[in-house]
Enzyme design. Structure first.
Site, PDB file in Angstrom:
ATOM      1  N   GLY A 162      11.020  15.162 -10.474  1.00  0.00           N
ATOM      2  CA  GLY A 162      10.830  16.125  -9.386  1.00  0.00           C
ATOM      3  C   GLY A 162      12.039  16.165  -8.485  1.00  0.00           C
ATOM      4  N   CYS A 184       9.784   4.526   3.268  1.00  0.00           N
ATOM      5  CA  CYS A 184      10.122   3.218   2.694  1.00  0.00           C
ATOM      6  C   CYS A 184      11.149   3.204   1.577  1.00  0.00           C
ATOM      7  CB  CYS A 184       8.850   2.510   2.294  1.00  0.00           C
ATOM      8  SG  CYS A 184       7.957   1.991   3.776  1.00  0.00           S
ATOM      9  N   LEU A 200       0.837  -1.217   0.000  1.00  0.00           N
ATOM     10  CA  LEU A 200       0.000   0.000   0.000  1.00  0.00           C
ATOM     11  C   LEU A 200       0.863   1.254   0.000  1.00  0.00           C
ATOM     12  CD1 LEU A 200       0.067   1.437   3.033  1.00  0.00           C
ATOM     13  CD2 LEU A 200      -1.528  -0.367   3.592  1.00  0.00           C
ATOM     14  N   LYS A 216       9.237  -7.865  -2.088  1.00  0.00           N
ATOM     15  CA  LYS A 216       8.971  -6.540  -1.509  1.00  0.00           C
ATOM     16  C   LYS A 216      10.142  -5.587  -1.777  1.00  0.00           C
ATOM     17  CE  LYS A 216       7.347  -3.186   0.685  1.00  0.00           C
ATOM     18  NZ  LYS A 216       6.254  -2.399   0.162  1.00  0.00           N
ATOM     19  N   LYS A 222       4.838  13.463   0.256  1.00  0.00           N
ATOM     20  CA  LYS A 222       3.947  13.369  -0.911  1.00  0.00           C
ATOM     21  C   LYS A 222       2.594  13.907  -0.476  1.00  0.00           C
ATOM     22  CE  LYS A 222       1.894   9.268  -1.427  1.00  0.00           C
ATOM     23  NZ  LYS A 222       1.691   7.859  -1.704  1.00  0.00           N
TER      24      LYS A 222
HETATM   25  N1  LIG Z   1       4.221   3.149   5.687  1.00  0.00           N
HETATM   26  C1  LIG Z   1       3.957   2.494   4.568  1.00  0.00           C
HETATM   27  O1  LIG Z   1       3.349   3.023   3.652  1.00  0.00           O
HETATM   28  C2  LIG Z   1       4.406   1.075   4.382  1.00  0.00           C
HETATM   29  C3  LIG Z   1       5.208   0.427   5.327  1.00  0.00           C
HETATM   30  N2  LIG Z   1       5.606  -0.864   5.128  1.00  0.00           N
HETATM   31  C4  LIG Z   1       6.405  -1.563   6.148  1.00  0.00           C
HETATM   32  O2  LIG Z   1       5.517  -1.893   7.231  1.00  0.00           O
HETATM   33  C5  LIG Z   1       6.202  -1.796   8.481  1.00  0.00           C
HETATM   34  C6  LIG Z   1       5.477  -0.815   9.390  1.00  0.00           C
HETATM   35  O3  LIG Z   1       5.536   0.461   8.798  1.00  0.00           O
HETATM   36  P1  LIG Z   1       4.658   1.695   9.341  1.00  0.00           P
HETATM   37  O4  LIG Z   1       3.268   1.223   9.572  1.00  0.00           O
HETATM   38  O5  LIG Z   1       4.899   2.825   8.432  1.00  0.00           O
HETATM   39  O6  LIG Z   1       5.371   1.946  10.754  1.00  0.00           O
HETATM   40  P2  LIG Z   1       4.958   2.957  11.924  1.00  0.00           P
HETATM   41  O7  LIG Z   1       6.229   3.425  12.509  1.00  0.00           O
HETATM   42  O8  LIG Z   1       3.949   3.927  11.434  1.00  0.00           O
HETATM   43  O9  LIG Z   1       4.217   2.002  12.973  1.00  0.00           O
HETATM   44  C7  LIG Z   1       4.842   0.963  13.670  1.00  0.00           C
HETATM   45  C8  LIG Z   1       4.070   0.740  14.962  1.00  0.00           C
HETATM   46  O10 LIG Z   1       4.603  -0.397  15.636  1.00  0.00           O
HETATM   47  C9  LIG Z   1       4.550  -0.156  17.051  1.00  0.00           C
HETATM   48  N3  LIG Z   1       5.462  -1.065  17.724  1.00  0.00           N
HETATM   49  C10 LIG Z   1       6.813  -1.041  17.802  1.00  0.00           C
HETATM   50  N4  LIG Z   1       7.266  -2.074  18.523  1.00  0.00           N
HETATM   51  C11 LIG Z   1       6.186  -2.786  18.905  1.00  0.00           C
HETATM   52  C12 LIG Z   1       6.015  -3.980  19.661  1.00  0.00           C
HETATM   53  N5  LIG Z   1       7.048  -4.658  20.152  1.00  0.00           N
HETATM   54  N6  LIG Z   1       4.769  -4.418  19.883  1.00  0.00           N
HETATM   55  C13 LIG Z   1       3.691  -3.752  19.382  1.00  0.00           C
HETATM   56  N7  LIG Z   1       3.794  -2.614  18.654  1.00  0.00           N
HETATM   57  C14 LIG Z   1       5.027  -2.155  18.423  1.00  0.00           C
HETATM   58  C15 LIG Z   1       4.928   1.304  17.160  1.00  0.00           C
HETATM   59  O11 LIG Z   1       4.528   1.844  18.401  1.00  0.00           O
HETATM   60  C16 LIG Z   1       4.167   1.910  15.957  1.00  0.00           C
HETATM   61  O12 LIG Z   1       2.877   2.337  16.328  1.00  0.00           O
HETATM   62  C17 LIG Z   1       7.630  -1.400   8.126  1.00  0.00           C
HETATM   63  O13 LIG Z   1       8.410  -2.562   8.017  1.00  0.00           O
HETATM   64  C18 LIG Z   1       7.497  -0.729   6.773  1.00  0.00           C
HETATM   65  O14 LIG Z   1       8.673  -0.831   6.011  1.00  0.00           O
HETATM   66  C19 LIG Z   1       5.226  -1.574   4.019  1.00  0.00           C
HETATM   67  C20 LIG Z   1       4.420  -1.005   3.073  1.00  0.00           C
HETATM   68  C21 LIG Z   1       3.921   0.356   3.186  1.00  0.00           C
HETATM   69  O1  LIG Z   2       6.934   0.073   1.082  1.00  0.00           O
HETATM   70  C1  LIG Z   2       6.285   1.092   1.217  1.00  0.00           C
HETATM   71  O2  LIG Z   2       6.222   1.734   2.248  1.00  0.00           O
HETATM   72  C2  LIG Z   2       5.502   1.674   0.084  1.00  0.00           C
HETATM   73  O3  LIG Z   2       6.395   2.607  -0.589  1.00  0.00           O
HETATM   74  C3  LIG Z   2       5.804   3.295  -1.675  1.00  0.00           C
HETATM   75  O4  LIG Z   2       4.664   4.037  -1.241  1.00  0.00           O
HETATM   76  P1  LIG Z   2       4.796   5.494  -0.547  1.00  0.00           P
HETATM   77  O5  LIG Z   2       6.164   5.669  -0.026  1.00  0.00           O
HETATM   78  O6  LIG Z   2       3.647   5.619   0.379  1.00  0.00           O
HETATM   79  O7  LIG Z   2       4.536   6.555  -1.692  1.00  0.00           O
HETATM   80  P2  LIG Z   2       4.763   6.652  -3.281  1.00  0.00           P
HETATM   81  O8  LIG Z   2       3.522   7.143  -3.884  1.00  0.00           O
HETATM   82  O9  LIG Z   2       5.369   5.428  -3.847  1.00  0.00           O
HETATM   83  O10 LIG Z   2       5.830   7.839  -3.347  1.00  0.00           O
HETATM   84  C4  LIG Z   2       7.130   7.711  -2.792  1.00  0.00           C
HETATM   85  C5  LIG Z   2       7.952   8.926  -3.145  1.00  0.00           C
HETATM   86  O11 LIG Z   2       8.293   8.920  -4.528  1.00  0.00           O
HETATM   87  C6  LIG Z   2       7.974  10.182  -5.113  1.00  0.00           C
HETATM   88  N1  LIG Z   2       7.571   9.945  -6.521  1.00  0.00           N
HETATM   89  C7  LIG Z   2       6.626   9.004  -6.819  1.00  0.00           C
HETATM   90  C8  LIG Z   2       6.275   8.760  -8.128  1.00  0.00           C
HETATM   91  C9  LIG Z   2       6.905   9.484  -9.168  1.00  0.00           C
HETATM   92  O12 LIG Z   2       6.621   9.301 -10.382  1.00  0.00           O
HETATM   93  N2  LIG Z   2       7.829  10.416  -8.830  1.00  0.00           N
HETATM   94  C10 LIG Z   2       8.183  10.661  -7.532  1.00  0.00           C
HETATM   95  O13 LIG Z   2       9.057  11.522  -7.272  1.00  0.00           O
HETATM   96  C11 LIG Z   2       6.842  10.735  -4.251  1.00  0.00           C
HETATM   97  O14 LIG Z   2       6.777  12.128  -4.358  1.00  0.00           O
HETATM   98  C12 LIG Z   2       7.265  10.265  -2.876  1.00  0.00           C
HETATM   99  O15 LIG Z   2       8.197  11.163  -2.309  1.00  0.00           O
HETATM  100  C13 LIG Z   2       5.315   2.257  -2.709  1.00  0.00           C
HETATM  101  O16 LIG Z   2       4.668   2.934  -3.787  1.00  0.00           O
HETATM  102  C14 LIG Z   2       4.339   1.265  -2.069  1.00  0.00           C
HETATM  103  O17 LIG Z   2       3.979   0.262  -3.014  1.00  0.00           O
HETATM  104  C15 LIG Z   2       5.032   0.608  -0.879  1.00  0.00           C
HETATM  105  O18 LIG Z   2       4.151  -0.276  -0.214  1.00  0.00           O
END
Ligand SMILES: NC(=O)C1=CN([C@@H]2O[C@H](COP(=O)(O)OP(=O)(O)OC[C@H]3O[C@@H](n4cnc5c(N)ncnc54)[C@H](O)[C@@H]3O)[C@@H](O)[C@H]2O)C=CC1
Ligand SMILES: O=C(O)[C@H]1O[C@H](OP(=O)(O)OP(=O)(O)OC[C@H]2O[C@@H](n3ccc(=O)[nH]c3=O)[C@H](O)[C@@H]2O)[C@H](O)[C@@H](O)[C@@H]1O
Length: 454
Positions: A254, A261, A154, A205, A321
């Site tokens: 940009g 991530c 996501l 991933k 973003k």
């Molecule tokens: N943010 C994103 O859009 C995406 C993130 N990911 C991956 O998903 C994972 C989580 O990312 P986010 O949700 O962004 O992280 P986040 O930092 O927003 O949330 C992590 C949460 O885990 C909690 N936490 C930490 N240690 C804990 C424990 N021992 N027990 C229970 N809760 C605990 C923290 O308090 C925090 O609320 C990462 O590995 C990230 O790379 C993957 C796809 C998209």
């Molecule tokens: O692993 C993750 O956390 C996630 O990382 C990204 O999602 P996200 O970081 O939420 O946002 P994006 O829309 O991918 O944008 C990432 C960055 O790239 C930049 N970007 C994106 C697209 C583009 O064409 N050019 C560009 O500069 C955006 O401005 C932003 O700073 C991936 O798109 C997700 O599939 C993935 O799950």
């Protein structure tokens, strides 16, 4: 199904709420009590479109609950999803400490045979085997459990939509039983599912994020060439994207990628390769290109003004973003730091990310936050557009051009077409396009057709 989600950040909360929405009984756990208190009241700690409404509905219908207690989360769950953070260590590798603590706590509180423990956090290849050991070593009695890898794809800002309309669900499992349970869990979403080994799922991933980051750095390098060769990156990207083998997405030039991530995962993959004595030179370049791209506009401003000392900069957009309040690795952090370094002062505006940025840069004589974009611009010598929020793309350019100082516009997201800028009479620097000096000149551009999306 009874599902528990460990970690209620961007991924855990959205996953938990969406799984409740399709009929599961979901318990979300976090160690952050403040977050759990907020969530129990139906308030989301993150800005994500639609999340509060869906949360409220599922709380009300008793399919969703929040807790800090591992025994509550583990005792009856069919599936436990790990969604804790895996931030970068100083050397770029993934920090697995939060994951280890969570896995150990699950082990201590597991009492039901057959639970599937699913890693959704982004983790290096081989981590699910470690998760298995951490749980095994913490069990208080012999219990049968299985681990599975289910990486998340996501994007912040469109997380709910991405969950319901994902291109694929990847499930790395060890047995038919694990595959069966997870396929059943995700069946209401009706999304194509790919079943692989644990290791392949973990690699999918990193490879996906690294590839998308590569696409962005590639188009930014082409933009840098366009600037010197009198071509227009918007036309070039459009022409490339029309080739179905290339595709139009992630070709928006940009000021580079930010967020929690892409920077973290590209560094981690370089590190993962290094650990097996493979130098991932392509990805190293992608990372280097992105670092210089983030402060590209400062170079343009220095070229334009000579010195930035005493100049007032309006920063429009702080989030990495649009449609999120997340500022992790946002280009705005580097841009503000560099502007202050050169002696400029800053007025910063963002529709939702100001509270997060204030924690990093509290209000001071050098940096002020404003409640509208126009307030930030009012007294500025230069405007930096760093996030392409819809409201920023809709700025009234003639009004800005009438300001006494007639600020110079540095657009890091190519928000405006050149003809609109030319009509306004503003001086305009963007990425990979010609500079407009405010004088009457004919921009070299073509009329865009429909259907070019990013
Ligand atoms: N943010 C994103 O859009 C995406 C993130 N990911 C991956 O998903 C994972 C989580 O990312 P986010 O949700 O962004 O992280 P986040 O930092 O927003 O949330 C992590 C949460 O885990 C909690 N936490 C930490 N240690 C804990 C424990 N021992 N027990 C229970 N809760 C605990 C923290 O308090 C925090 O609320 C990462 O590995 C990230 O790379 C993957 C796809 C998209
Ligand atoms: O692993 C993750 O956390 C996630 O990382 C990204 O999602 P996200 O970081 O939420 O946002 P994006 O829309 O991918 O944008 C990432 C960055 O790239 C930049 N970007 C994106 C697209 C583009 O064409 N050019 C560009 O500069 C955006 O401005 C932003 O700073 C991936 O798109 C997700 O599939 C993935 O799950």
């Amino acid at each position: 199904m009874k599902v528990s989600v460990i970690g209620t950040g961007y991924v855990g909360l959205v996953t938990g709420v969406c799984l409740a929405e399709v009929g599961n009984n979901v318990t979300c756990l976090d160690i952050d009590e403040e977050k759990i208190n907020m969530l129990q009241l139906g308030k989301s700690p993150i800005y994500e479109s639609g999340i509060e409404e869906m949360m409220e509905k599922n709380l009300h219908e008793n399919r969703l609950s929040f807790t800090t207690s591992y025994s509550t989360a583990c005792e009856r769950a069919d599936v436990i999803i790990l969604a804790v953070g895996t931030p970068s260590n100083p050397n770029g590798s993934a920090n697995l400490l939060y994951l280890q603590k969570a896995a150990e706590n699950i082990g201590k509180h597991l009492i039901k045979d057959g639970t599937i423990i699913v890693t959704k956090s982004t983790v290096p290849v081989g981590t699910n085997n470690k998760v298995k050991q951490w749980i095994q070593q913490s069990l208080t009695e012999p219990i049968f459990f299985e681990v599975a890898s289910n990486p998340e794809f996501l994007r912040e800002g469109s997380a709910i939509q991405d969950t319901f309309e994902a291109d694929r669900i990847v499930i790395g499992t060890e047995s038919r039983y694990g595959t069966h349970v997870l396929k059943e869990l995700y069946s209401p979403f009706q999304i194509p599912t790919l079943q692989t080994s644990l290791e392949s799922a973990e690699m999918i991933k990193y490879a996906s994020n690294a590839f998308l980051a590569t696409k962005i750095s590639f188009i930014n390098e082409i933009a840098n060439l366009c600037e010197k060769l009198d071509a227009d990156i918007e036309d070039v990207a459009k022409g490339m994207g029309m080739d179905q083998r290339i595709g139009p997405q992630f070709l928006k030039a940009g000021i580079g990628y930010g967020g929690s991530c892409f920077p973290k995962d590209t560094n981690a993959l370089v590190q993962i390769a290094g650990d097996i004595e493979h130098r991932f030179e392509l990805l190293e370049s992608v990372i280097r290109v992105n670092s210089s791209q983030q402060i590209k506009l400062i170079g343009k401003a220095l070229d334009h003004f000579g010195s930035l000392k005493g100049k007032k900069a309006a920063i429009l957009g702080l989030a990495f973003k649009p449609n999120t309040d997340d500022i992790r690795e946002s280009a705005a952090i580097e841009v503000i730091k560099t502007l202050l370094h050169y002696g400029a002062t800053v007025n910063a505006y963002d529709p939702v990310a100001i509270p997060n940025m204030k924690r990093l840069y509290p209000e001071s004589a050098e940096i002020q936050y404003t409640s509208t974009a126009y307030e930030a611009i009012a007294n500025a010598d230069m405007i930096f557009i760093l996030t392409d929020w819809e409201e920023i793309k809709e700025l009234n350019l003639p009004t800005i051009a009438e300001l006494e100082k007639k600020p110079v516009l540095f657009d890091g997201r190519n928000c405006f077409d050149l003809r609109t800028i030319q009509k306004s009479g503003l001086t305009y620097h963007s990425i990979g396009r010609q500079i407009l000096t405010g004088a009457r000149q004919d921009p070299k551009f073509v009329e865009y057709g429909d259907g070019f999306e990013n």
